[in-house]
Scaffold this motif. Structure first.
Motif, PDB file in Angstrom:
ATOM      1  N   TRP A 253      -8.915 -86.120 -24.442  1.00 13.83           N
ATOM      2  CA  TRP A 253      -7.915 -86.927 -23.747  1.00 13.83           C
ATOM      3  C   TRP A 253      -8.445 -87.436 -22.431  1.00 13.83           C
ATOM      4  CZ3 TRP A 253      -7.705 -81.690 -24.103  1.00 13.83           C
ATOM      5  CH2 TRP A 253      -7.725 -80.967 -22.914  1.00 13.83           C
TER       6      TRP A 253
ATOM      7  N   GLU B 294      -3.922 -90.574 -22.625  1.00 15.73           N
ATOM      8  CA  GLU B 294      -4.472 -91.259 -23.786  1.00 15.73           C
ATOM      9  C   GLU B 294      -5.334 -90.248 -24.516  1.00 15.73           C
ATOM     10  OE1 GLU B 294      -6.308 -94.818 -22.329  1.00 15.73           O
ATOM     11  OE2 GLU B 294      -4.362 -95.722 -21.898  1.00 15.73           O
TER      12      GLU B 294
ATOM     13  N   ARG C 151      -1.065 -92.472 -27.371  1.00 21.77           N
ATOM     14  CA  ARG C 151      -0.758 -92.460 -25.936  1.00 21.77           C
ATOM     15  C   ARG C 151       0.562 -91.728 -25.743  1.00 21.77           C
ATOM     16  NH1 ARG C 151      -2.004 -95.354 -21.157  1.00 21.77           N
ATOM     17  NH2 ARG C 151      -0.232 -95.532 -19.744  1.00 21.77           N
TER      18      ARG C 151
ATOM     19  N   GLU D  39       3.494 -90.711 -22.779  1.00 22.46           N
ATOM     20  CA  GLU D  39       4.009 -90.992 -21.443  1.00 22.46           C
ATOM     21  C   GLU D  39       5.175 -90.073 -21.167  1.00 22.46           C
ATOM     22  OE1 GLU D  39       4.615 -95.101 -20.439  1.00 22.46           O
ATOM     23  OE2 GLU D  39       2.889 -95.729 -21.639  1.00 22.46           O
TER      24      GLU D  39
END
Length: 136
Positions: free
Chosen positions: A90, A99, A116, A118
């Motif tokens: 990552w 990511e 990805r 968040e």
């Protein structure tokens, strides 16, 4: 092989141990990282082991639509060996975003998966993008 440790984006030390955990979980007990949990969940969905709606509350934006398209094709479905996450790496481009990439193996087949994550205002991680590489 881990590429870059998610410095401030993920609670816990880079080695996966909790520094201080609420609820009575002792220090030093390995805690799964968001990347590990999401990689396993994505593999389960894309291999047909779990329904795609299992990702509904764990995804945001166009990621869920892309998962629906991918799951319909069953890109990780195999005969025989069940697909497993072999390795995860990552990168943290900014605080609150990770990511990640994973190597997925099933028998002698190897696939690449990128996604990805968040962190939302509610501090929950959600998948915002997912891609699969071609089989090798």
């Amino acid at each position: 092989m881990r590429v870059a440790a998610p410095s401030r984006a993920v609670r816990g030390a880079p080695d996966g141990t909790a520094s201080a955990r609420p609820g009575g979980v002792p220090r030093g007990v390995p805690q799964p990282r968001p990347t590990d949990r999401f990689a396993e969940l994505l593999v389960a969905v894309l291999s047909g082991q779990r329904p795609v709606h299992a990702m509904l509350r764990h995804s945001a934006g166009q990621a869920y639509d892309e998962l629906i398209r991918l799951a319909e094709r069953g890109p990780l479905r195999t005969r025989g060996a069940r697909p497993v996450v072999r390795d995860i790496g990552w990168f943290v481009p900014r605080e609150g975003a990770i990511e990640a990439f994973a190597r997925i193996g099933a028998g002698d087949r190897l696939r690449a998966m990128a996604f990805r994550l968040e962190r939302g205002r509610d501090l929950r991680w959600r998948c915002t993008a997912v891609e699969l590489g071609v089989p090798r």
